[in-house]
Design a protein around this motif. Structure first.
Motif, PDB file in Angstrom:
ATOM      1  N   ALA A   1       0.838  -1.205   0.000  1.00 29.25           N
ATOM      2  CA  ALA A   1       0.000   0.000   0.000  1.00 29.25           C
ATOM      3  C   ALA A   1       0.872   1.254   0.000  1.00 29.25           C
ATOM      4  O   ALA A   1       0.566   2.229  -0.703  1.00 29.25           O
ATOM      5  N   ARG A   2       1.955   1.226   0.763  1.00 29.50           N
ATOM      6  CA  ARG A   2       2.856   2.372   0.790  1.00 29.50           C
ATOM      7  C   ARG A   2       3.533   2.566  -0.562  1.00 29.50           C
ATOM      8  O   ARG A   2       3.691   3.686  -1.041  1.00 29.50           O
TER       9      ARG A   2
ATOM     10  N   GLU B   1       3.887   5.640  -5.590  1.00 20.99           N
ATOM     11  CA  GLU B   1       3.814   5.705  -7.050  1.00 20.99           C
ATOM     12  C   GLU B   1       2.733   6.678  -7.505  1.00 20.99           C
ATOM     13  O   GLU B   1       2.880   7.363  -8.502  1.00 20.99           O
ATOM     14  N   GLY B   2       1.631   6.711  -6.754  1.00 24.12           N
ATOM     15  CA  GLY B   2       0.533   7.628  -7.105  1.00 24.12           C
ATOM     16  C   GLY B   2       0.911   9.086  -6.919  1.00 24.12           C
ATOM     17  O   GLY B   2       0.485   9.951  -7.671  1.00 24.12           O
ATOM     18  N   SER B   3       1.728   9.363  -5.915  1.00 24.36           N
ATOM     19  CA  SER B   3       2.132  10.742  -5.666  1.00 24.36           C
ATOM     20  C   SER B   3       3.388  11.121  -6.447  1.00 24.36           C
ATOM     21  O   SER B   3       3.774  12.284  -6.443  1.00 24.36           O
ATOM     22  N   GLY B   4       4.021  10.149  -7.075  1.00 20.73           N
ATOM     23  CA  GLY B   4       5.200  10.424  -7.878  1.00 20.73           C
ATOM     24  C   GLY B   4       6.493  10.464  -7.088  1.00 20.73           C
ATOM     25  O   GLY B   4       7.534  10.832  -7.596  1.00 20.73           O
ATOM     26  N   ARG B   5       6.431  10.067  -5.808  1.00 18.79           N
ATOM     27  CA  ARG B   5       7.646  10.056  -4.981  1.00 18.79           C
ATOM     28  C   ARG B   5       8.432   8.803  -5.205  1.00 18.79           C
ATOM     29  O   ARG B   5       7.912   7.768  -5.602  1.00 18.79           O
ATOM     30  N   LYS B   6       9.713   8.866  -4.920  1.00 19.23           N
ATOM     31  CA  LYS B   6      10.577   7.688  -4.929  1.00 19.23           C
ATOM     32  C   LYS B   6      10.869   7.307  -3.502  1.00 19.23           C
ATOM     33  O   LYS B   6      11.095   8.156  -2.660  1.00 19.23           O
TER      34      LYS B   6
END
Length: 87
Positions: free
Chosen positions: A75-76, A81-86
């Motif tokens: 889930a994390r 991925e949805g927020s575009g963070r790595k």
């Protein structure tokens, strides 16, 4: 002759995501193995019914904990991925 400058290995976040997904896919098969393991002893089972029951309950509880851990990690990863963070 131009050389390809792409990295030889995957980035760390992609590699970890794939390993968590692989672990989630293997978990049901590990559970089946653990649940059928007491039946492999046959009729000459040296262990008591109580110890077999405790083993099955412990395996079941361990699978629940492992599934919860993998679910939170997946889930994390999906949230990142949805927020575009790595990660």
């Amino acid at each position: 002759m131009s050389r390809d400058r792409r990295p030889a290995f995957l980035d760390r976040a992609h590699y970890r995501r794939r390993r968590v997904m692989d672990a989630a896919r293997v978990l049901p098969f590990a559970g089946l193995f653990l649940f059928f393991l007491p039946g492999l002893y046959g009729s000459d089972n040296p262990h008591s019914t109580a110890s077999t029951g405790l083993f099955l309950f412990g395996s079941w509880a361990g699978l629940i904990v492992a599934a919860a851990f993998l679910s939170r990690r997946l889930a994390r990863i999906a949230e990142d991925e949805g927020s575009g963070r790595k990660t």
